[in-house]
Design an enzyme around this catalytic site. Structure first.
Site, PDB file in Angstrom:
ATOM      1  N   ARG A 127     -13.099 -47.063  23.606  1.00  0.00           N
ATOM      2  CA  ARG A 127     -13.450 -45.633  23.781  1.00  0.00           C
ATOM      3  C   ARG A 127     -12.430 -44.846  24.589  1.00  0.00           C
ATOM      4  O   ARG A 127     -12.717 -43.766  25.104  1.00  0.00           O
ATOM      5  CB  ARG A 127     -14.836 -45.464  24.402  1.00  0.00           C
ATOM      6  CG  ARG A 127     -15.930 -46.059  23.547  1.00  0.00           C
ATOM      7  CD  ARG A 127     -17.253 -45.336  23.724  1.00  0.00           C
ATOM      8  NE  ARG A 127     -18.215 -45.867  22.803  1.00  0.00           N
ATOM      9  CZ  ARG A 127     -18.987 -46.925  23.060  1.00  0.00           C
ATOM     10  NH1 ARG A 127     -18.899 -47.536  24.223  1.00  0.00           N
ATOM     11  NH2 ARG A 127     -19.844 -47.366  22.163  1.00  0.00           N
ATOM     12  N   LYS A 149      -2.288 -34.471  19.885  1.00  0.00           N
ATOM     13  CA  LYS A 149      -2.831 -34.722  18.536  1.00  0.00           C
ATOM     14  C   LYS A 149      -2.479 -36.142  18.133  1.00  0.00           C
ATOM     15  O   LYS A 149      -1.308 -36.535  18.173  1.00  0.00           O
ATOM     16  CB  LYS A 149      -2.234 -33.745  17.526  1.00  0.00           C
ATOM     17  CG  LYS A 149      -2.951 -32.419  17.465  1.00  0.00           C
ATOM     18  CD  LYS A 149      -2.468 -31.639  16.254  1.00  0.00           C
ATOM     19  CE  LYS A 149      -3.118 -30.276  16.184  1.00  0.00           C
ATOM     20  NZ  LYS A 149      -2.575 -29.474  15.067  1.00  0.00           N
ATOM     21  N   GLU A 191      11.558 -29.013  12.011  1.00  0.00           N
ATOM     22  CA  GLU A 191      10.514 -28.646  12.996  1.00  0.00           C
ATOM     23  C   GLU A 191      11.110 -27.728  14.061  1.00  0.00           C
ATOM     24  O   GLU A 191      10.421 -26.880  14.619  1.00  0.00           O
ATOM     25  CB  GLU A 191       9.900 -29.892  13.661  1.00  0.00           C
ATOM     26  CG  GLU A 191       8.978 -30.709  12.768  1.00  0.00           C
ATOM     27  CD  GLU A 191       7.555 -30.136  12.617  1.00  0.00           C
ATOM     28  OE1 GLU A 191       7.249 -29.067  13.181  1.00  0.00           O
ATOM     29  OE2 GLU A 191       6.753 -30.775  11.906  1.00  0.00           O
ATOM     30  N   LYS A 233       6.151 -25.477  22.647  1.00  0.00           N
ATOM     31  CA  LYS A 233       5.004 -26.347  22.334  1.00  0.00           C
ATOM     32  C   LYS A 233       4.056 -26.429  23.529  1.00  0.00           C
ATOM     33  O   LYS A 233       2.832 -26.351  23.384  1.00  0.00           O
ATOM     34  CB  LYS A 233       5.518 -27.740  21.936  1.00  0.00           C
ATOM     35  CG  LYS A 233       4.436 -28.745  21.624  1.00  0.00           C
ATOM     36  CD  LYS A 233       4.035 -28.751  20.174  1.00  0.00           C
ATOM     37  CE  LYS A 233       2.732 -29.486  19.946  1.00  0.00           C
ATOM     38  NZ  LYS A 233       2.770 -30.500  18.945  1.00  0.00           N
ATOM     39  N   GLU A 243      -6.769 -26.043  19.098  1.00  0.00           N
ATOM     40  CA  GLU A 243      -6.401 -25.291  17.893  1.00  0.00           C
ATOM     41  C   GLU A 243      -7.521 -24.363  17.411  1.00  0.00           C
ATOM     42  O   GLU A 243      -7.893 -24.349  16.239  1.00  0.00           O
ATOM     43  CB  GLU A 243      -5.971 -26.251  16.765  1.00  0.00           C
ATOM     44  CG  GLU A 243      -5.139 -25.541  15.712  1.00  0.00           C
ATOM     45  CD  GLU A 243      -4.523 -26.474  14.697  1.00  0.00           C
ATOM     46  OE1 GLU A 243      -3.801 -27.393  15.086  1.00  0.00           O
ATOM     47  OE2 GLU A 243      -4.794 -26.277  13.506  1.00  0.00           O
ATOM     48  N   ARG A 247      -2.771 -22.166  18.600  1.00  0.00           N
ATOM     49  CA  ARG A 247      -2.089 -23.402  18.201  1.00  0.00           C
ATOM     50  C   ARG A 247      -1.852 -23.484  16.692  1.00  0.00           C
ATOM     51  O   ARG A 247      -0.979 -24.215  16.241  1.00  0.00           O
ATOM     52  CB  ARG A 247      -2.875 -24.628  18.712  1.00  0.00           C
ATOM     53  CG  ARG A 247      -2.104 -25.921  18.526  1.00  0.00           C
ATOM     54  CD  ARG A 247      -2.676 -27.093  19.295  1.00  0.00           C
ATOM     55  NE  ARG A 247      -1.876 -28.290  19.062  1.00  0.00           N
ATOM     56  CZ  ARG A 247      -1.987 -29.419  19.742  1.00  0.00           C
ATOM     57  NH1 ARG A 247      -2.863 -29.510  20.720  1.00  0.00           N
ATOM     58  NH2 ARG A 247      -1.225 -30.445  19.465  1.00  0.00           N
ATOM     59  N   ASN A 251       1.504 -24.715  12.749  1.00  0.00           N
ATOM     60  CA  ASN A 251       1.370 -25.242  11.385  1.00  0.00           C
ATOM     61  C   ASN A 251       2.150 -24.428  10.361  1.00  0.00           C
ATOM     62  O   ASN A 251       1.949 -24.604   9.155  1.00  0.00           O
ATOM     63  CB  ASN A 251      -0.112 -25.291  10.996  1.00  0.00           C
ATOM     64  CG  ASN A 251      -0.857 -26.315  11.826  1.00  0.00           C
ATOM     65  OD1 ASN A 251      -0.396 -27.431  12.007  1.00  0.00           O
ATOM     66  ND2 ASN A 251      -1.994 -25.917  12.366  1.00  0.00           N
ATOM     67  N   HIS A 254       3.269 -26.139   7.232  1.00  0.00           N
ATOM     68  CA  HIS A 254       2.541 -27.406   7.112  1.00  0.00           C
ATOM     69  C   HIS A 254       1.461 -27.385   6.034  1.00  0.00           C
ATOM     70  O   HIS A 254       1.072 -28.437   5.545  1.00  0.00           O
ATOM     71  CB  HIS A 254       1.932 -27.800   8.458  1.00  0.00           C
ATOM     72  CG  HIS A 254       2.961 -28.289   9.452  1.00  0.00           C
ATOM     73  ND1 HIS A 254       4.025 -27.520   9.854  1.00  0.00           N
ATOM     74  CD2 HIS A 254       3.090 -29.473  10.100  1.00  0.00           C
ATOM     75  CE1 HIS A 254       4.754 -28.202  10.715  1.00  0.00           C
ATOM     76  NE2 HIS A 254       4.212 -29.395  10.886  1.00  0.00           N
ATOM     77  N   HIS A 258       1.990 -30.459   3.883  1.00  0.00           N
ATOM     78  CA  HIS A 258       1.045 -31.586   3.858  1.00  0.00           C
ATOM     79  C   HIS A 258       0.606 -31.898   2.423  1.00  0.00           C
ATOM     80  O   HIS A 258       0.462 -33.065   2.042  1.00  0.00           O
ATOM     81  CB  HIS A 258      -0.191 -31.284   4.712  1.00  0.00           C
ATOM     82  CG  HIS A 258       0.071 -31.420   6.185  1.00  0.00           C
ATOM     83  ND1 HIS A 258      -0.848 -31.061   7.140  1.00  0.00           N
ATOM     84  CD2 HIS A 258       1.135 -31.878   6.867  1.00  0.00           C
ATOM     85  CE1 HIS A 258      -0.359 -31.289   8.354  1.00  0.00           C
ATOM     86  NE2 HIS A 258       0.853 -31.780   8.209  1.00  0.00           N
ATOM     87  N   HIS A 271       8.293 -36.204   6.860  1.00  0.00           N
ATOM     88  CA  HIS A 271       7.399 -35.094   7.208  1.00  0.00           C
ATOM     89  C   HIS A 271       8.176 -33.776   7.375  1.00  0.00           C
ATOM     90  O   HIS A 271       7.793 -32.738   6.832  1.00  0.00           O
ATOM     91  CB  HIS A 271       6.619 -35.444   8.474  1.00  0.00           C
ATOM     92  CG  HIS A 271       5.808 -34.305   9.002  1.00  0.00           C
ATOM     93  ND1 HIS A 271       4.779 -33.736   8.290  1.00  0.00           N
ATOM     94  CD2 HIS A 271       5.907 -33.590  10.160  1.00  0.00           C
ATOM     95  CE1 HIS A 271       4.268 -32.738   8.990  1.00  0.00           C
ATOM     96  NE2 HIS A 271       4.936 -32.632  10.123  1.00  0.00           N
TER      97      HIS A 271
END
Ligand code: GLY
Length: 367
Positions: A127, A149, A191, A233, A243, A247, A251, A254, A258, A271
């Site tokens: 956990r 993330k 990026e 960032k 987000e 935030r 993206n 993205h 994606h 990526h």
């Protein structure tokens, strides 16, 4: 909110302040070799999670850092198509067999796939145990390792299983990039371009004017470039960890990127390369919808292409890509959200764009 006035001669540390935890993202040559200083006092067993490939190239820094610290090295297979849940279950079994408990710590040492996966392992093992992030690729240094993330892909979509799990610290060592394969380095530069478009005209100007120095990894240029991305960032994550709003600007490129990665079974594009394609599509969409002026759109497209080539997009079906947009994490109740540039250094989140225009933008980028 965004300014470039922070820059001094010395290399900087930026404070990430979130509800979950506050920590430093430090940009400094040689800092990976001093990783032991960032491990919590009284911590239990240390597990370094990496790949064989990363260790072959830059493992020396980690061996030096941990020569007096007992630790176990666990390796992931590497490659976006192996960023799945199963390898993490196998590592968790190994950790238990090696005596891990709730006082154990994970040190993530690798590119974005490793930092996402090792971070997620830390988030879910018993956990949650602490993770120290030491990114070894440009992409992970300027983006993936910062902000908590973590996660893995599903066959149907990118990063669809995951968790927010903020690290103890992020140690960003530009010296580790010296052995990075050129394609990986260029993938990271996309990026960097993303950061410039969303928040830093100064970085955008540098990428335009200093292309050769950037591509040849000229020390001071690259160090400033990385630090500027880290600053952006950190400011964004500190303002909006989960987000809920700001935030989302991270993206840019993205949404379609994606979809492209999933459509090609995570095997054809790195990526960053998929993000490059996504930025071309989003910029075109911004122009078609009137959010950005043609000269600004042209500057963005020219810059993205200047750091190419992006791998061949032949035989990719625009309709299939468009269909995949609905399983993007930013889609809400069927409404696809796009991050569109409105100027160099500014964006707007736009939903419910006319599907015919989305199709046109994808087709344009695929050319
Ligand atoms: N890589 C995008 C984010 O961290 O939000």
């Amino acid at each position: 909110m965004f300014s470039s006035a922070w820059y001094k001669k010395s290399m900087p540390a930026f404070r990430v302040a979130t509800a979950a935890r506050s920590y430093d993202a430090i940009v400094e040559n040689g800092i990976a070799r001093r990783a032991a200083a960032y491990l919590p006092a009284g911590a239990g067993k240390l597990f370094v999670v990496s790949t064989e490939d990363v260790f072959q190239h830059v493992g020396g820094a980690m061996r030096e850092a941990l020569h007096t610290v007992p630790h176990e090295l666990l390796t992931l297979p590497g490659g976006e198509d192996t960023k799945r849940l199963a390898p993490l279950e196998a590592l968790a079994e190994k950790m238990v067999a090696l005596g891990a408990d709730r006082t154990s710590v994970i040190l993530a040492f690798g590119g974005g796939i490793v930092t996402d996966m090792a971070g997620f392992l830390a988030a879910i093992f018993m956990r949650g145990i602490p993770v120290l992030q030491i990114p070894t690729t440009l992409l992970a240094q300027v983006d993936a390792a910062i902000g908590g993330k973590t996660g893995v892909n599903l066959a149907c979509g990118k990063n669809l299983i995951g968790s927010f799990h903020q690290p103890l610290a992020v140690l960003i060592d530009p010296e580790l990039l010296a052995t990075l394969p050129p394609r990986e380095y260029r993938a990271g530069l996309y990026e960097v371009i993303k950061s410039a478009v969303i928040a830093s005209p100064a970085l955008f100007d540098l990428l335009e004017a200093q292309r050769e120095a950037v591509l040849q990894q000229h020390g001071a240029t690259v160090e400033w470039m990385i630090a500027e991305c880290v600053r952006i960032k950190v400011e964004v994550v500190s303002a909006d960890e989960r987000e809920m709003g700001l935030r989302k600007i991270l993206n840019f490129g993205h949404t379609v990127g994606h979809a492209l990665e999933a459509e090609t079974a995570y095997r054809r594009f790195l990526h960053g390369e998929a993000v490059a394609f996504g930025m071309l599509a989003a910029t075109r969409l911004a122009q078609l919808t009137g959010y950005v002026s043609p000269p600004a759109a042209s500057r963005i497209e020219t810059l993205v292409r200047a750091y190419g080539p992006i791998p061949d997009t032949a035989a990719i079906d625009p309709a299939a890509l468009q269909k995949r947009l609905v399983s993007d994490k930013k889609t809400r109740q069927g409404h696809v959200h796009f991050v569109l540039p409105t100027a160099i250094g500014a964006t707007q989140i736009v939903a419910d764009v006319e599907p015919a225009l989305v199709r046109q933008a994808i087709e344009y980028a695929l050319q």
